[in-house]
Design an enzyme around this catalytic site. Sequence first.
Site, PDB file in Angstrom:
ATOM      1  CB  SER A   1      -0.885   0.003   1.244  1.00 15.70           C
ATOM      2  OG  SER A   1      -1.631   1.200   1.296  1.00 15.70           O
TER       3      SER A   1
ATOM      4  CE  LYS B   1      -1.207   7.130   0.333  1.00 17.92           C
ATOM      5  NZ  LYS B   1       0.042   6.924   1.110  1.00 17.92           N
ATOM      6  N   GLY B   2      -3.532   3.915   0.897  1.00 24.34           N
ATOM      7  CA  GLY B   2      -4.407   4.014   2.060  1.00 24.34           C
ATOM      8  C   GLY B   2      -5.579   4.958   1.807  1.00 24.34           C
TER       9      GLY B   2
ATOM     10  N   GLY C   1       1.457  11.388   4.555  1.00 20.23           N
ATOM     11  CA  GLY C   1       0.289  11.875   5.293  1.00 20.23           C
ATOM     12  C   GLY C   1      -1.015  11.381   4.706  1.00 20.23           C
TER      13      GLY C   1
ATOM     14  CG  ASN D   1      -2.282   1.957   7.619  1.00 18.41           C
ATOM     15  OD1 ASN D   1      -1.594   1.739   8.605  1.00 18.41           O
ATOM     16  ND2 ASN D   1      -1.976   2.863   6.715  1.00 18.41           N
TER      17      ASN D   1
ATOM     18  CB  CYS E   1      -0.596   5.561   8.817  1.00 18.96           C
ATOM     19  SG  CYS E   1       0.126   6.960   7.901  1.00 18.96           S
TER      20      CYS E   1
ATOM     21  CB  ILE F   1       6.922  -4.082   9.512  1.00 20.70           C
ATOM     22  CG1 ILE F   1       8.096  -3.822   8.560  1.00 20.70           C
ATOM     23  CG2 ILE F   1       7.254  -5.235  10.431  1.00 20.70           C
ATOM     24  CD1 ILE F   1       9.383  -3.351   9.245  1.00 20.70           C
TER      25      ILE F   1
ATOM     26  N   GLY G   1       7.299  -2.918  -1.601  1.00 23.18           N
ATOM     27  CA  GLY G   1       6.946  -1.514  -1.422  1.00 23.18           C
ATOM     28  C   GLY G   1       7.989  -0.626  -2.067  1.00 23.18           C
TER      29      GLY G   1
HETATM   30  C1  LIG Z   1       5.764   6.348   0.079  1.00 27.87           C
HETATM   31  C2  LIG Z   1       5.083   5.333   0.944  1.00 27.87           C
HETATM   32  C3  LIG Z   1       3.728   5.405   1.201  1.00 27.87           C
HETATM   33  C4  LIG Z   1       3.085   4.484   2.002  1.00 27.87           C
HETATM   34  N1  LIG Z   1       1.743   4.561   2.227  1.00 27.87           N
HETATM   35  C5  LIG Z   1       1.112   3.602   2.948  1.00 27.87           C
HETATM   36  C6  LIG Z   1      -0.300   3.605   3.115  1.00 27.87           C
HETATM   37  O1  LIG Z   1      -0.991   4.467   2.596  1.00 27.87           O
HETATM   38  N2  LIG Z   1      -0.889   2.619   3.855  1.00 27.87           N
HETATM   39  C7  LIG Z   1      -0.128   1.624   4.429  1.00 27.87           C
HETATM   40  O2  LIG Z   1      -0.686   0.740   5.088  1.00 27.87           O
HETATM   41  N3  LIG Z   1       1.219   1.574   4.274  1.00 27.87           N
HETATM   42  C8  LIG Z   1       1.840   2.544   3.550  1.00 27.87           C
HETATM   43  N4  LIG Z   1       3.209   2.480   3.378  1.00 27.87           N
HETATM   44  C9  LIG Z   1       3.954   1.372   3.987  1.00 27.87           C
HETATM   45  C10 LIG Z   1       4.235   0.265   2.973  1.00 27.87           C
HETATM   46  O3  LIG Z   1       3.036  -0.293   2.499  1.00 27.87           O
HETATM   47  C11 LIG Z   1       5.106  -0.831   3.599  1.00 27.87           C
HETATM   48  O4  LIG Z   1       4.406  -1.391   4.680  1.00 27.87           O
HETATM   49  C12 LIG Z   1       6.432  -0.322   4.090  1.00 27.87           C
HETATM   50  O5  LIG Z   1       6.934   0.663   3.237  1.00 27.87           O
HETATM   51  C13 LIG Z   1       7.492  -1.414   4.250  1.00 27.87           C
HETATM   52  O6  LIG Z   1       7.751  -2.060   3.023  1.00 27.87           O
HETATM   53  P1  LIG Z   1       8.954  -1.643   2.015  1.00 27.87           P
HETATM   54  O7  LIG Z   1      10.189  -1.541   2.851  1.00 27.87           O
HETATM   55  O8  LIG Z   1       8.988  -2.711   1.002  1.00 27.87           O
HETATM   56  O9  LIG Z   1       8.580  -0.314   1.451  1.00 27.87           O
HETATM   57  C14 LIG Z   1       3.840   3.432   2.576  1.00 27.87           C
HETATM   58  C15 LIG Z   1       5.215   3.338   2.314  1.00 27.87           C
HETATM   59  C16 LIG Z   1       5.844   4.270   1.514  1.00 27.87           C
HETATM   60  C17 LIG Z   1       7.311   4.137   1.260  1.00 27.87           C
END
Ligand SMILES: Cc1cc2nc3c(=O)[nH]c(=O)nc-3n(C[C@H](O)[C@H](O)[C@H](O)COP(=O)(O)O)c2cc1C
Lengths: 314, 314, 298, 298
Positions: free
Chosen positions: A23, A47-48, A74, A129, A132, A193, A267
């Site tokens: 997400s 996206k969230g 945010g 989620n 956040c 995570i 991600g």
């Molecule tokens: C730019 C960005 C935006 C994110 N937005 C959300 C979100 O909207 N909802 C959510 O549950 N996680 C969000 N995450 C967390 C990711 O889904 C993921 O859990 C986290 O980044 C760890 O994985 P990664 O290291 O592969 O990025 C976001 C991460 C990033 C980098």
Amino acid sequence: MDNKSIFINICGIAMKNPVMVASGTFGFGQEYAGFYDINLLGAIVTKGLTFEPKAGNPPPRICETPAGMLNSIGLENPGVEDFIAKEWPHLSRLSIPVIANIDGDTVDDYHKMARRLSSLEGLAALEVNISCPNVEKGGMAFGQDPESAAEVIKAVREGTDLPVIAKLSPNVTSIQKIAEAAVSAGADAISLINTLLGMAIDINKKRPVFHRTFAGLSGPAVKPVALRMVWEVYEAVKVPVIGMGGITTWQDAVEFILAGASAVAVGTGNFLDPLAPIKIIEGLKKYTAAQGVRDIGELIGSAHLFTGVKSRFK
Amino acid sequence: MDNKSIFINICGIAMKNPVMVASGTFGFGQEYAGFYDINLLGAIVTKGLTFEPKAGNPPPRICETPAGMLNSIGLENPGVEDFIAKEWPHLSRLSIPVIANIDGDTVDDYHKMARRLSSLEGLAALEVNISCPNVEKGGMAFGQDPESAAEVIKAVREGTDLPVIAKLSPNVTSIQKIAEAAVSAGADAISLINTLLGMAIDINKKRPVFHRTFAGLSGPAVKPVALRMVWEVYEAVKVPVIGMGGITTWQDAVEFILAGASAVAVGTGNFLDPLAPIKIIEGLKKYTAAQGVRDIGELIGSAHLFTGVKSRFK
Amino acid sequence: MSLFCGHAKIKDNIEIAPGIYHMVLNCPEVAEDAAPGQFIHIRCTDALSPLLRRPISIAMADKKEGTVEVIYRVVGQGTRLLAGKKKGQMLDIMGPLGHGFPIPPWVKHPVIVGGGIGTAPLLFLAESIREHKLSSAGSPELSGCEDIMKTGNSCGKPAKEFIGTVFVGFLTEKEIFGAELLKDCGFKVEICTDDGSRGYKGFPTDLLEMYLNDGPSPSSGKVSPAIDIIYACGPSPLLSKVASMASRAKIPAYVSLEERMACGVGACLGCAVKSADGGYMKICKDGPVFEVSQVTDL
Amino acid sequence: MSLFCGHAKIKDNIEIAPGIYHMVLNCPEVAEDAAPGQFIHIRCTDALSPLLRRPISIAMADKKEGTVEVIYRVVGQGTRLLAGKKKGQMLDIMGPLGHGFPIPPWVKHPVIVGGGIGTAPLLFLAESIREHKLSSAGSPELSGCEDIMKTGNSCGKPAKEFIGTVFVGFLTEKEIFGAELLKDCGFKVEICTDDGSRGYKGFPTDLLEMYLNDGPSPSSGKVSPAIDIIYACGPSPLLSKVASMASRAKIPAYVSLEERMACGVGACLGCAVKSADGGYMKICKDGPVFEVSQVTDL
Ligand SMILES: Cc1cc2nc3c(=O)[nH]c(=O)nc-3n(C[C@H](O)[C@H](O)[C@H](O)COP(=O)(O)O)c2cc1C
Ligand SMILES: Cc1cc2nc3c(=O)[nH]c(=O)nc-3n(C[C@H](O)[C@H](O)[C@H](O)COP(=O)(O)OP(=O)(O)OC[C@H]3O[C@@H](n4cnc5c(N)ncnc54)[C@H](O)[C@@H]3O)c2cc1C
Ligand SMILES: Cc1cc2nc3c(=O)[nH]c(=O)nc-3n(C[C@H](O)[C@H](O)[C@H](O)COP(=O)(O)OP(=O)(O)OC[C@H]3O[C@@H](n4cnc5c(N)ncnc54)[C@H](O)[C@@H]3O)c2cc1C
Ligand SMILES: Cc1cc2nc3c(=O)[nH]c(=O)nc-3n(C[C@H](O)[C@H](O)[C@H](O)COP(=O)(O)O)c2cc1C
Ligand code: FES
Ligand code: FES
């Protein structure tokens, strides 16, 4: 070509491979469609989403760190109604499961989101989620305490018949307790995570880089922590675990699967290489073949065998 | 040449610069003496000591991760008596403060360690490690709960007149609560962070890399998390904070100081570049001069000014 | 639209001014679709640190040759790694990304304002404007510029026609690049330097201001049609001055913005810029080129 | 002792066999103090990933020339980065580190057993044994080997004397290196390959075993004194076989061990190896060379 050996079904979400996109790193799916056929993925997580539209935080929103990045987006999103009107039509035409990631300021927000989204024909699941770190209210705070985590999951559970996935925050003393609480409250799967709480300071301006001071750390830097938490949660609960945090290669994905993840999500890895999820899928096919494994399910959690814990799937 | 502008005194430990070396990454000081005059450092923290000698964990004990490393040393050390007999003589001849890092299986162990070490003429302080993730008993477990953290610090406090520094674990939901508990129990300073709990899996052997499964993550990868925790603890307690976690350059050190650290420690950074602490000291001198700061104390925590929190030292 | 993500061979990577490099890539896929103002997103290392790609504007693209050119300044880790790449090596790039400079059919007298390294995308823009004007004027298709650094005869056919006006500013004489190419594209080029080592001593926005006040510059020698569009790329003070002058003069103006990027494709919402109507636009996807009235905080 | 930590200029870095490189560094400080079996600790990148230094044995050191040579196999990120370095670039190294192979004064017939890339430090050892034997035999000081890859005439003065015996094994003929240098140092060299493409088909420990059972090998043509010391470096099965044969034959044997390292100087306690008397020794500081009876788990 599809390959049965890496097919996986997580609490009713049938995926032709265990590779999802995380997400917030894949928009609503359109952005990466120019690079490859996104129907090749195991599943997409949106996206969230929040009930009302959210403008998100003022820039800067990202900052690179050693082998990682901080983000303070945010939860910018168009709100659930706009999502349904503008994004759901094209998402619903995909042949793969689409999971909606939901967030709220209050427990009631989560419940309303669950009810509203459950009316969508074809939505595969809700990822809740409670982790956040970049919003004023709700978000991570819910995921740092077993009771409030359970409260949120319960409210979602009561609002939907869809599979409910609890997305946990790593910023806790015991991830096992939070996972147990979420499962008791009705979560069908755990995903983890979300980002680690971090920050950066601009030494020229002598102030935090981000307006909200703290931001979420993701990417390869956090992989060892994410893997440990997947391992711990696998030992604590009986529901499937979706592992993420720093996955960029198929070897990373295998580590998570051996630690207990039934599926993984990419991600930050998408930013390095848009084709990363596809390369990981190919790598998993080859790995299972090379290991003589006919069903990737046999590998899930199998590294626990060495520590006296039996694989749940054996 | 000494430079008054970067002189700092932390709860009675007078250092000619705020750059220390972190416990466990500098042995007992001799190993790096071949590279430079270690009397140039702000202070030295010894390898973690226990009452009885400890053999440590079987190899492998380290594993590289993206911009970080995992270690599972397991507090190998000669025990406090052997330390006093063999290491203290050369350490006591140094012209800079030497801080003993202590660890125990039980609260009583900590107390005994404190008493025994307090008899040493010239020892500057005790750093109480309630955050080691690599041992069977004690260690991190004490640091994950405010009450047990307080209990350990109290036991040490009762056994010594030396300054007591509580070294905290980042693997907690609220670092502020632990810091507050440690200070209430008598800690004169807080040092953080110890390593984040992580793990790695060998995908060929399909088992965890380390015998104890989990290990401690350190290095640049963890810097954003460490910085955030220093920031939080600075806002929570009134005692000085010693910041560490991924510092490799003077810019990193400045970030920690602006976040609220009165001193910093270089850990994993020594492995990348044995001269890193010396280069950081030089960098801090230049930075303070360039900023027109006559006393580095003015910079401590000054990034908080932008968020409405006043610098405690103004 | 299908986007390219893969390895392109480096045909050249040379230092053209102190700390400023010109890299030529062989990448027909990107060259084919590239429009001026768009960028490529470059992975500067195979390792995981520095982690993120770096956005660099396309300074020229040649469909026929299948080449894409960039000009970049070494400012940190990523660009330092780029500068170390050798001819013949492969570079991991994505692109072409973003929305570039529009060239409306009614354009008669375009003015281009560039500051320092910001001049890079304006070279491609100038060439495209020239092509566009000449082809809409009925001339046969022109061959593109083979190499933007081979000054003097860089364009297939030197344009006798007046295409537009350029104001470019550099720190000092040594850092000037692209001026000859701009002239060859039929632009009247006014150079300034911060230290006065060449041309006017001051900023290109000073010249724009004079020009807007006094009409065609005294040295121009001929009367040009009134300015009907302004394009700018450079440091943000330059862009905000251009924006306010343009809105005062009621001339449409397009600027290329910068912000730290992660995905480069609009997926992470990381590169936000406040839009005039509240919310945030994404520089990588909605831009990097914006009409000045679209954005606040300029 | 003062240890070097800084940048050394790369004089050469060439692929001498598939995936195996020979690098020559200009570093008088390290060359001055280096002993065979010691290593240098190399930072393969300026970036923070891969983070840790990589230990590589000194394959030759020349005090006069101020050069240090290493031979390494590309197995992962770090060594791949090393292989990409060019002549003239600077390399961040620390050293010389660890305790090397002892050469007791009573040595008459040393036997060296090498497997694959493990042969690298044995070249320096062979040269040192030769120097040691000749100088203690009253010969004038010999000049060192100028370049270990210039086979045939690598040593200043070819030794007519019999210095010792070498058994080296490689995967296949193509991967063989160092054999000529060993011969020039006065060693009787028996080569084997896993695939039989050159020399004996099998492992060097097979040859050692035959030799220990049968005395001087049939092809040797002359009777050597009884083996009085064994040195070995190579994969761990090789080392454990050498260890058990040596202890059976009651011959002192020294082996060079490997373990993942962080600090390389004994400060982090990361590179532990179980010692015969319980506790753990540190490979970087107490080793990497150990007498086989010192370590268990061989
Ligand atoms: C730019 C960005 C935006 C994110 N937005 C959300 C979100 O909207 N909802 C959510 O549950 N996680 C969000 N995450 C967390 C990711 O889904 C993921 O859990 C986290 O980044 C760890 O994985 P990664 O290291 O592969 O990025 C976001 C991460 C990033 C980098
Ligand atoms: C759409 C777009 C097009 C661009 N086109 C070009 C081009 O054609 N040529 C060119 O030389 N550069 C261009 N840039 C800028 C270029 O992307 C940055 O200089 C580069 O990413 C710096 O990377 P680095 O690793 O070398 O520096 P870093 O180590 O990442 O940063 C070095 C210093 O520069 C600052 N910095 C770097 N990039 C930015 C930024 N985008 N915003 C604010 N501060 C920043 C950092 O804060 C730091 O102080 C463009 C940027 C964008 C967004
Ligand atoms: C004292 C000492 C001397 C050495 N001398 C030489 C030499 O002269 N020439 C030479 O080619 N190599 C030598 N090595 C080995 C060399 O250090 C490693 O090959 C190198 O560190 C690998 O780095 P990498 O980043 O390329 O591989 P990585 O990406 O770090 O690893 C690649 C693969 O090799 C394995 N691996 C790498 N190093 C080790 C190790 N030390 N122990 C166990 N597994 C390992 C990893 O687990 C992984 O599977 C020596 C090692 C030591 C400890
Ligand atoms: C190899 C190693 C051994 C360590 N041993 C100890 C120890 O004995 N006692 C302790 O309090 N911390 C120990 N630590 C933690 C460090 O002192 C430091 O808190 C941590 O590594 C974060 O700093 P860094 O990222 O700069 O290394 C050790 C860390 C490493 C890497
Ligand atoms: S960089 Fe991701 S949205 Fe622009
Ligand atoms: S590598 Fe640190 S003790 Fe050997």
